[in-house]
Design an enzyme around this catalytic site. Structure first.
Site, PDB file in Angstrom:
ATOM      1  N   ASP A   1      -9.624  -4.768   0.503  1.00  0.00           N
ATOM      2  CA  ASP A   1      -8.899  -5.603  -0.454  1.00  0.00           C
ATOM      3  C   ASP A   1      -9.876  -6.422  -1.290  1.00  0.00           C
ATOM      4  OD1 ASP A   1      -9.709  -7.788   1.096  1.00  0.00           O
ATOM      5  OD2 ASP A   1      -7.840  -7.864   2.205  1.00  0.00           O
TER       6      ASP A   1
ATOM      7  N   HIS B   1      -7.879   0.088  -2.360  1.00  0.00           N
ATOM      8  CA  HIS B   1      -7.191  -1.131  -1.938  1.00  0.00           C
ATOM      9  C   HIS B   1      -6.482  -0.972  -0.602  1.00  0.00           C
ATOM     10  CE1 HIS B   1      -5.105  -4.949  -2.249  1.00  0.00           C
ATOM     11  NE2 HIS B   1      -5.741  -5.209  -3.370  1.00  0.00           N
TER      12      HIS B   1
END
Length: 507
Positions: free
Chosen positions: A484, A480
């Protein structure tokens, strides 16, 4: 009246006596710590009176152990400057470990007299002096030229001085052989996860083959050791280390790589099995990656009907003596094509807040199982043809499976780390899997078993509501910090488009 005057005189005399005693005791012994010693790892001298003979009452604070497994850390930022006061709960500095960045909080009030270590100065073993604290701001100026080596000697030297005070000189000589002890080839090397990652990023390969001398606790290789490593001096370092290790144990070191694993040990209701070095190394890397990388997962179902048809057509026109195109080859090519559409997925996180995006798509394909689990890298999948990609994967698989005549030296980059990882568990009947990302990569793709499913019919001209389709489930693991949720979803959509419209792979 006389009685009252006598009592006052006695009280004043007692107060003056007490003050003199406390003043003398302050010279002989350190003041009680203004900070919680469970949080601050204090460094002590063999003779505490030497500290206070020339300096006001103070404390030399060492690098704290902020977790049960922390052995070293680096100061990323000082939050309290020199000469500034702090109170209980204030963050003195931010300490970066192999796993996270942790705040170093004060448990009481005090004043920072001097920083002994600058921010960003590299790995610092726990207990190494990092700052000096005092109670009075007026004492700060006295520590302007304070040096840790002059104020606090390593605790390990105190027993040596007590055992033989007249012969203090031999003590350093006895400790001299310890630092240059590099791990011989074939032995297990202990290194921090960050050191392993840095070695890969700098292209050094396996850290166990570098003959790096670890400066961390217990000889552990830390990140700073990798940063200081100079490949041009590696042969000299190896030659210098051989006489030390070869004299007492030349035969065991040479025989270590060929020695078999210990026999299983049976206990009451269990059996312990020893693991080979390669399995221990893999376990260490996966454990570190799972702790360091913020994983999240995206899953999608893919229809393979068109892809299987293209594979059948390609294999039908190939010569019989040539190897055929496998489904995995086409899926690998589709993943590389998706990287062209969403290049942010073909990247990695670099320490210092930098994301590195790669031009070439180098795919690690996981093959084998157990102690024979490998992930050979297939180079530049996006810009090469299907046949070339298929041949490289077949050669790597032959090496892993131990086929006769298979030679690892003939496989380019065998054992290296690419920019993306794929694992196919369809042969085991697994429907889906959430893989662990292999640092420093940002994504890993897992494919499940191919199966026939009844799905809604998307053909408007057909009278059938449902149809049978060949499907597979794909799960993408993402870092992440780099990729994303929106970027991961875009990559999966591009991958699905290439798989279900495989003609685009030929463009």
């Amino acid at each position: 009246m006389a009685t009252s005057l006598a009592r006052n005189l006695l009280a004043r005399t007692a107060n003056r006596t007490c003050s003199r005693q406390l003043s003398r005791s302050a010279v002989a012994f350190p003041n009680p710590s203004p900070l919680n010693t469970s949080s601050f790892a204090l460094s002590s001298s063999s003779d505490p009176r030497r500290w206070f003979a020339s300096y006001p009452p103070h404390e030399v604070v060492g690098m704290p152990s902020l977790s049960p497994t922390m052995e070293s850390g680096s100061i990323s930022a000082w939050n309290v400057e020199e000469g500034a006061a702090f109170a209980a709960g204030d963050v003195i500095c931010s300490v970066e470990t192999d796993k996270a960045t942790v705040d170093f909080e004060a448990q009481d009030e005090g004043v920072v007299a001097k920083h002994l270590v600058g921010a960003g100065s590299g790995e610092i073993p726990c207990g190494t002096p990092i700052m000096v604290t005092v109670e009075d701001e007026g004492d700060v100026a006295a520590f302007k030229d304070f040096v840790a080596e002059a104020g606090a000697e390593p605790a390990a030297e105190a027993p040596a001085a007590e055992e033989a005070p007249p012969a203090a000189a031999p003590a350093p000589a006895a400790a001299a052989p310890t630092p240059p002890a590099a791990a011989p080839t074939g032995e297990r090397v202990f290194a921090s996860p960050r050191a392993l990652t840095l070695a890969k990023e700098k292209g050094y390969g396996e850290i166990s083959a570098l003959r790096i001398v670890g400066t961390g606790p217990g000889g552990r290789i830390i990140a700073q050791d990798v940063l200081d490593y100079d490949p041009s001096t590696a042969p000299a370092a190896a030659v210098a280390a051989e006489p030390v290790a070869a004299a007492p144990a030349a035969v065991p070191v040479a025989a270590a790589p060929a020695s078999p694993l210990p026999e299983p040990v049976a206990g009451p209701g269990y059996t312990d099995y020893a693991l080979p070095t390669s399995a221990l190394e893999l376990a260490s890397r996966l454990h570190a990656s799972k702790q360091n990388v913020p994983h999240y997962y995206l899953t999608i179902d893919l229809a393979l009907d068109s892809l299987l048809e293209l594979r059948s057509n390609l294999n039908s026109v190939m010569k019989s003596e040539e190897g055929g195109i496998a489904v995995n080859d086409l899926l690998m090519k589709a993943a590389a094509a998706a990287m062209k559409t969403v290049p942010a997925a073909n990247s990695s996180w670099i320490d210092g807040g930098v994301v590195r995006v790669y031009d070439s798509v180098d795919v690690n394909v996981v093959v084998g199982n157990g102690a024979s689990l490998y992930a050979p890298v297939i180079r530049d999948v996006g810009r090469r043809g299907l046949k070339a990609v298929s041949d490289d994967f077949a050669a790597a698989t032959a090496v892993v499976e131990g086929e006769e005549g298979a030679d690892p030296t003939t496989v380019p980059g065998f054992g290296d780390v690419g920019t993306f990882t794929m694992v196919n568990l369809g042969a085991f009947g697994v429907k889906s899997c959430a893989p662990i990302i292999r640092e420093p990569q940002a994504c890993a793709l897992a494919l499940g078993a191919i199966e026939n499913r009844i799905v809604p019919n998307d053909d408007d001209e057909s009278e059938e509501i449902y149809k049978e389709s060949t499907m597979v489930t794909a799960t993408l693991s993402c870092d992440h910090r780099v990729v994303d949720g929106a970027v991961g979803a875009q990559w999966l959509a591009a991958f699905k488009n290439h798989v279900e419209n495989p003609v685009t792979l030929l463009l």
